[in-house]
Write an enzyme that holds these catalytic residues in place. Sequence first.
Site, PDB file in Angstrom:
ATOM      1  N   SER A 134       0.738  -1.311   0.085  1.00 11.05           N
ATOM      2  CA  SER A 134      -0.010  -0.110  -0.085  1.00 11.05           C
ATOM      3  C   SER A 134       0.895   1.261   0.040  1.00 11.05           C
ATOM      4  O   SER A 134       1.903   1.424   0.723  1.00 11.05           O
ATOM      5  CB  SER A 134      -0.841   0.089   1.165  1.00 11.05           C
ATOM      6  OG  SER A 134      -1.663   0.987   1.430  1.00 11.05           O
ATOM      7  N   LYS A 160      -1.551  -0.870  -4.392  1.00 11.06           N
ATOM      8  CA  LYS A 160      -2.604  -0.118  -3.882  1.00 11.06           C
ATOM      9  C   LYS A 160      -2.106   1.389  -3.721  1.00 11.06           C
ATOM     10  O   LYS A 160      -0.955   1.586  -2.799  1.00 11.06           O
ATOM     11  CB  LYS A 160      -3.077  -0.843  -2.741  1.00 11.06           C
ATOM     12  CG  LYS A 160      -4.262  -0.151  -2.233  1.00 11.06           C
ATOM     13  CD  LYS A 160      -5.061  -0.837  -0.950  1.00 11.06           C
ATOM     14  CE  LYS A 160      -4.975  -0.211   0.358  1.00 11.06           C
ATOM     15  NZ  LYS A 160      -5.606  -0.791   1.486  1.00 11.06           N
ATOM     16  N   LYS A 162      -3.164   4.831  -1.906  1.00  5.74           N
ATOM     17  CA  LYS A 162      -4.227   5.593  -1.221  1.00  5.74           C
ATOM     18  C   LYS A 162      -4.394   6.634  -1.922  1.00  5.74           C
ATOM     19  O   LYS A 162      -3.415   7.477  -2.673  1.00  5.74           O
ATOM     20  CB  LYS A 162      -3.472   6.225   0.060  1.00  5.74           C
ATOM     21  CG  LYS A 162      -3.179   4.882   0.815  1.00  5.74           C
ATOM     22  CD  LYS A 162      -4.207   4.408   1.715  1.00  5.74           C
ATOM     23  CE  LYS A 162      -3.828   3.537   2.747  1.00  5.74           C
ATOM     24  NZ  LYS A 162      -5.079   2.822   3.449  1.00  5.74           N
ATOM     25  N   ASP A 188      -7.444   2.997  -2.671  1.00  5.96           N
ATOM     26  CA  ASP A 188      -8.409   3.031  -1.507  1.00  5.96           C
ATOM     27  C   ASP A 188      -8.444   4.444  -0.970  1.00  5.96           C
ATOM     28  O   ASP A 188      -7.725   5.332  -0.766  1.00  5.96           O
ATOM     29  CB  ASP A 188      -7.286   2.441  -0.299  1.00  5.96           C
ATOM     30  CG  ASP A 188      -7.992   2.200   1.122  1.00  5.96           C
ATOM     31  OD1 ASP A 188      -9.419   2.778   1.203  1.00  5.96           O
ATOM     32  OD2 ASP A 188      -7.494   1.686   1.895  1.00  5.96           O
ATOM     33  N   GLU A 213     -11.699   0.969  -3.333  1.00  2.00           N
ATOM     34  CA  GLU A 213     -11.721   0.357  -1.782  1.00  2.00           C
ATOM     35  C   GLU A 213     -12.315   1.670  -1.218  1.00  2.00           C
ATOM     36  O   GLU A 213     -11.716   2.700  -1.143  1.00  2.00           O
ATOM     37  CB  GLU A 213     -10.491  -0.137  -1.232  1.00  2.00           C
ATOM     38  CG  GLU A 213     -10.688  -0.789   0.068  1.00  2.00           C
ATOM     39  CD  GLU A 213      -9.262  -1.245   0.894  1.00  2.00           C
ATOM     40  OE1 GLU A 213      -8.363  -1.404   0.127  1.00  2.00           O
ATOM     41  OE2 GLU A 213      -9.283  -1.158   1.978  1.00  2.00           O
ATOM     42  N   ASP A 238     -14.181  -1.769   3.573  1.00  2.00           N
ATOM     43  CA  ASP A 238     -13.069  -1.948   4.392  1.00  2.00           C
ATOM     44  C   ASP A 238     -13.827  -1.493   5.922  1.00  2.00           C
ATOM     45  O   ASP A 238     -14.307  -2.400   6.510  1.00  2.00           O
ATOM     46  CB  ASP A 238     -11.818  -1.372   4.296  1.00  2.00           C
ATOM     47  CG  ASP A 238     -10.699  -1.549   5.262  1.00  2.00           C
ATOM     48  OD1 ASP A 238     -11.269  -1.833   6.287  1.00  2.00           O
ATOM     49  OD2 ASP A 238      -9.626  -0.923   4.997  1.00  2.00           O
ATOM     50  N   LYS A 262     -10.019  -7.294   8.184  1.00  2.00           N
ATOM     51  CA  LYS A 262      -9.011  -6.920   9.150  1.00  2.00           C
ATOM     52  C   LYS A 262      -9.526  -7.457  10.486  1.00  2.00           C
ATOM     53  O   LYS A 262     -10.283  -7.077  10.941  1.00  2.00           O
ATOM     54  CB  LYS A 262      -8.671  -5.417   9.283  1.00  2.00           C
ATOM     55  CG  LYS A 262      -8.071  -4.971   8.153  1.00  2.00           C
ATOM     56  CD  LYS A 262      -8.119  -3.370   8.320  1.00  2.00           C
ATOM     57  CE  LYS A 262      -7.246  -2.817   7.018  1.00  2.00           C
ATOM     58  NZ  LYS A 262      -7.606  -1.296   6.804  1.00  2.00           N
ATOM     59  N   GLY A 290      -4.156  -4.527   6.219  1.00  2.00           N
ATOM     60  CA  GLY A 290      -3.112  -4.537   7.134  1.00  2.00           C
ATOM     61  C   GLY A 290      -2.986  -3.052   8.106  1.00  2.00           C
ATOM     62  O   GLY A 290      -3.426  -2.283   7.501  1.00  2.00           O
TER      63      GLY A 290
END
Length: 365
Positions: A134, A160, A162, A188, A213, A238, A262, A290
């Site tokens: 990420s 991934k 952000k 995300d 996400e 998430d 998670k 994570g």
Amino acid sequence: MIVEAVEIRVVDIPLKQPFRTSQSIQHSRRALLARVITDAAEGWADVNVEDEPIFGHEFLSATWAALEELLVPQLLAGPASAPLAAARMSRVVGHPAAKAGLEMALLDAELRASGMSLRRYLGGTRDRVPVGVSVGITDTLAELLTTVTEYVDEGYPRIKLKVQPGWDREPIAAVRAEFGAELALQVDGNGAYSSADLLHVSGWDEFGLEMIEQPFPAHDLLSHARLDARISTPVCLDESIGSATEAAAAIASGACRVVNIKPGRVGGYLEARRIHDVCDALSVPVWCGGMLESGVGRAANLALASLPNFRFPGDISATSRYFAEDICPPFVLHDGMLDVPDKPGIGVDVDPDVLDRFTSRRLLQ
Ligand code: MG
């Protein structure tokens, strides 16, 4: 099995490079660890909280108080098995990461005593699992491309990004232009967008992402459902998913086609497995998120990610990505995969000397 004592510790694990967010620069990962000491064995777990309530409502000092005043006394109060302890702790509302940590530490002790690995207990079917990375928000596109290049060169099979309002189309397009359509890429939003951004977020469909996400806040299933109906890219949830019941409801309402699991967010590995099973029954793939875990949390997440319906790489990067030194032996990336521990319990042992060196606060009850 009798729980004789529970220890909680705050440890500061030095980071290789400072970790920069919009609000702070961290030079170490402050982690909360739980150790459950029973008459047969002892077990360890990460209590997956951060210093500040940014991802969820939990934060370290509040979680410490919840453990000390409410949850550890519940664990010490009666029969010790992970499901029974989870049932007793459920009388306390909230604090899923604290509950997950105590449940996992007790489960680790039980499994070490019986000689079974967490992977086998949960029903994991793989020796190795693919892992992704990420990438946080950077100051410039050039800095982002340099960072992604390093991870691709290290062999990570999935990247991934952000994203947030003002940092989305441009960085996604830049990474696609640099690495081509074959790079497994996902984004995300951590709930940073509102329902008014529906059209804007829909526009990312053209980038061929693995998934989008949690663009909208946790409570806004309707906007996620509207987005998912408009685009071919799967929407992943998430922060919205706190239990198997919530996962089933979100899927039934059309709000997602993928679920990020998670254990700390959902109150434990037993609930995490229930979410896996519910999603599997509904043909919805899952993957393991994570939270910059120490090796203790990373080992447990690898066991979870070896279950058959974990069909995307997890955010379980190699230890060396973050830490100069960890509290247990490092996890090393081979061909974009990490080995799933298969020794009893979580399958890794904490180094007591390193642990003591990193400990800044300790409580034994
Ligand atoms: Mg997320």
